[in-house]
Structures are given as structure tokens and as C-alpha cells.
Design an enzyme around this catalytic site. Structure first.
Site, PDB file in Angstrom:
ATOM      1  N   GLY A  18       0.963  -0.923  -0.179  1.00 10.54           N
ATOM      2  CA  GLY A  18      -0.065  -0.172   0.277  1.00 10.54           C
ATOM      3  C   GLY A  18       1.300   0.687   0.463  1.00 10.54           C
ATOM      4  O   GLY A  18       2.439   1.158   0.613  1.00 10.54           O
ATOM      5  N   GLY A  27       0.344   5.288   0.976  1.00  6.61           N
ATOM      6  CA  GLY A  27      -0.401   6.272   1.331  1.00  6.61           C
ATOM      7  C   GLY A  27       0.612   7.739   1.079  1.00  6.61           C
ATOM      8  O   GLY A  27       0.830   8.035   0.631  1.00  6.61           O
ATOM      9  N   ALA A  28      -0.946   8.866   2.459  1.00  9.48           N
ATOM     10  CA  ALA A  28       0.101   9.487   2.798  1.00  9.48           C
ATOM     11  C   ALA A  28       1.177  10.011   2.995  1.00  9.48           C
ATOM     12  O   ALA A  28       1.768  10.677   2.826  1.00  9.48           O
ATOM     13  CB  ALA A  28      -1.374  10.623   3.233  1.00  9.48           C
ATOM     14  N   HIS A  29       1.405   8.778   4.163  1.00 10.96           N
ATOM     15  CA  HIS A  29       2.882   8.927   4.690  1.00 10.96           C
ATOM     16  C   HIS A  29       3.745   8.343   4.561  1.00 10.96           C
ATOM     17  O   HIS A  29       5.091   8.215   5.296  1.00 10.96           O
ATOM     18  CB  HIS A  29       2.327   9.210   5.991  1.00 10.96           C
ATOM     19  CG  HIS A  29       0.877   9.849   6.239  1.00 10.96           C
ATOM     20  ND1 HIS A  29      -0.059   9.158   7.196  1.00 10.96           N
ATOM     21  CD2 HIS A  29       0.423  11.070   6.217  1.00 10.96           C
ATOM     22  CE1 HIS A  29      -1.413  10.084   7.218  1.00 10.96           C
ATOM     23  NE2 HIS A  29      -0.694  10.897   6.814  1.00 10.96           N
ATOM     24  N   ILE A  60       5.220   4.253   1.973  1.00 15.81           N
ATOM     25  CA  ILE A  60       4.840   3.199   1.623  1.00 15.81           C
ATOM     26  C   ILE A  60       5.131   1.682   2.133  1.00 15.81           C
ATOM     27  O   ILE A  60       5.618   1.841   3.190  1.00 15.81           O
ATOM     28  CB  ILE A  60       5.959   2.808   0.267  1.00 15.81           C
ATOM     29  CG1 ILE A  60       6.421   4.168  -0.322  1.00 15.81           C
ATOM     30  CG2 ILE A  60       6.187   1.526  -0.611  1.00 15.81           C
ATOM     31  CD1 ILE A  60       7.246   3.675  -1.537  1.00 15.81           C
ATOM     32  N   VAL A  61       3.963   0.272   2.018  1.00 18.35           N
ATOM     33  CA  VAL A  61       3.832  -0.382   2.896  1.00 18.35           C
ATOM     34  C   VAL A  61       3.927  -1.817   1.852  1.00 18.35           C
ATOM     35  O   VAL A  61       4.211  -1.812   1.141  1.00 18.35           O
ATOM     36  CB  VAL A  61       2.755  -0.808   3.746  1.00 18.35           C
ATOM     37  CG1 VAL A  61       2.195  -1.626   4.825  1.00 18.35           C
ATOM     38  CG2 VAL A  61       2.235   0.432   4.313  1.00 18.35           C
ATOM     39  N   ASP A 107      -8.533  10.028  12.215  1.00 20.10           N
ATOM     40  CA  ASP A 107      -8.290   9.041  10.873  1.00 20.10           C
ATOM     41  C   ASP A 107      -8.910   8.149  11.015  1.00 20.10           C
ATOM     42  O   ASP A 107      -8.269   7.289   9.777  1.00 20.10           O
ATOM     43  CB  ASP A 107      -6.377   9.030  10.600  1.00 20.10           C
ATOM     44  CG  ASP A 107      -6.821   9.521   9.172  1.00 20.10           C
ATOM     45  OD1 ASP A 107      -7.814   9.580   8.244  1.00 20.10           O
ATOM     46  OD2 ASP A 107      -5.899   9.293   8.190  1.00 20.10           O
TER      47      ASP A 107
END
Ligand code: ADP
Ligand code: MG
Length: 198
Positions: free
Chosen positions: A11, A13-15, A17-18, A127
Site C-alpha cells: 500500500g 498512503g499519505a505518509h 509506502i508499505v 483518522d
């Protein structure tokens, strides 16, 4: 980082990379969240520190994703989490038919228990949304992504940012720009999901 072999990207997201990865020594599958610093002079990003602090301060709970390790990497950090099969947004998107009432109740129950646990530990998540609720292969739900979380005090004097939460999920008091609010902002989201899953 060389203790892990990367198995693919899960994934972004905004903060960060996973990645899905394997701990070479134990063979355990984990999720690695890389949080980069945009510029060196930015220092350590608040968001990463918040996430680490929030997760390290609470004891283990079965409805909150487990942070197993943190280490510096390049100019940023890597957070090591237990690996989860999916998240609730994917579950909703991929299911052929609407979730059953029993499933909705089950997810809701686990979500509320996780939220109650965070609030008992004075953490507002700020969030909550389907993409931040991870689902294990056995169907367990765990709250993740504490990148916007913060500790709250009950003294009521603190001012908080209202620029939190993804817009669709913002509680009314945040939309109206309140700077004093409380853990109730997490509960607005909870009920908002019913629209998604029911
Ligand atoms: P961001 O701050 O970038 O939103 P998240 O922590 O929400 O980062 O992770 C982004 C996505 O990566 C999640 O929506 C989820 O799909 C996936 N993900 C995050 N953590 C895990 C995990 N422990 N196991 C499996 N997938 C994960
Ligand atoms: Mg997220």
C-alpha cells in the site's frame, strides 16, 4: 533492513509506502512501513514520531495493530508491523455481495473495542476510515495508521488542529474548524461506516 527480504508493495498512503516482507531469521511475514523525510532539514517528521509514540505507549491489544520494531533507514524510518491480509476498504470493495449483518456487527464490535481501548489510553486516532482498519486472514479487525493520532488531556484547555482526518470522514466539529474537541471525533467516524458497510 537487510534482516528482511521484500516480497512486494502492499500500500501507499499519505505518509509512507508499505511493503510485505519476510524476516529472514525467523521466517515471519511482516509489513514494513517506510516513512521518508522529504527534506533533510525537515528533521524527523511529526507524523512518524506520533505514530511511533502512540503505538509504543500502549500495551498490546487485540484490536490495535502490533508495532514489532522501529529502526532508522536512509533519511527516514521503518516501522515493522504484524502482517494483515487486507483492510476494510478492500473487503468492502471486493466482496461479491453486501456484507452480512453478522459481519457488520462483528467488525463494528471489534472497531468499537479498539477505539475504547485507545481512548482509555488517552489516544485520539483522528483518522479512522476503512483503509486504516486492517483485517487478518482469520477475520479479525485491528486499528492501524496512527500517523495523525495524538494524546489528549481531559483538562479541556488544549487546542488541537482541525486539519485532521480525511475529509469524507471528518466529524462536524472539525469541519466547522473547532480547535477544542475531544475523542468524540473518533466516534463520528464509527457511525459513518455504517453507511459503507450496511
Ligand atoms: P498511510 O499513513 O500511508 O495511510 P497506512 O498505515 O494506512 O499508511 O498503510 C497504507 C495501507 O497499507 C493500508 O491502507 C493497508 O492497505 C496497508 N497496510 C498497512 N499496514 C499493514 C499491515 N500491517 N499489514 C498489511 N497491510 C497493511
Ligand atoms: Mg492510512
Amino acid at each position: 533492513m537487510d534482516q528482511y527480504s521484500l516480497l512486494g508493495r502492499i500500500g501507499e498512503g499519505a505518509h509512507g509506502i508499505v511493503f510485505k516482507a519476510k524476516h529472514i531469521e525467523t521466517g515471519e511475514t511482516v509489513a514494513l512501513k517506510k516513512v521518508a523525510l522529504r527534506k533533510l532539514e525537515d528533521g524527523i517528521p511529526n507524523q512518524a514520531l506520533r505514530e511511533i509514540k502512540a503505538l509504543q505507549e500502549i500495551e498490546d491489544n487485540q484490536y490495535v495493530v502490533k508495532l514489532k520494531d522501529v529502526f532508522p533507514h536512509g533519511t527516514g524510518f521503518v516501522l515493522v508491523f504484524e502482517y494483515m491480509l487486507s483492510d476494510l476498504s478492500e473487503v468492502i470493495r471486493n466482496s461479491q455481495r453486501p456484507l452480512t449483518e453478522a459481519q457488520v456487527k462483528g467488525y463494528m464490535m471489534m472497531l468499537l473495542k479498539g477505539v475504547a481501548f485507545c481512548h482509555e489510553n488517552s489516544i485520539m486516532h483522528r483518522d479512522l476510515k476503512p483503509a486504516n482498519l486492517l483485517i487478518s486472514s482469520s477475520g479479525h479487525l485491528k486499528i492501524a495508521d496512527f500517523g495523525l493520532a495524538r494524546l489528549f488531556s481531559n483538562e479541556g484547555e488544549r487546542l488541537y488542529s482541525h486539519q485532521v482526518a480525511t475529509r469524507w470522514y471528518r466529524a462536524p466539529e472539525l469541519l466547522y474548524g473547532a480547535r477544542k474537541y475531544d475523542e468524540g471525533v473518533d466516534l463520528w467516524y464509527d457511525f459513518h461506516y455504517l453507511k459503507w458497510v450496511a
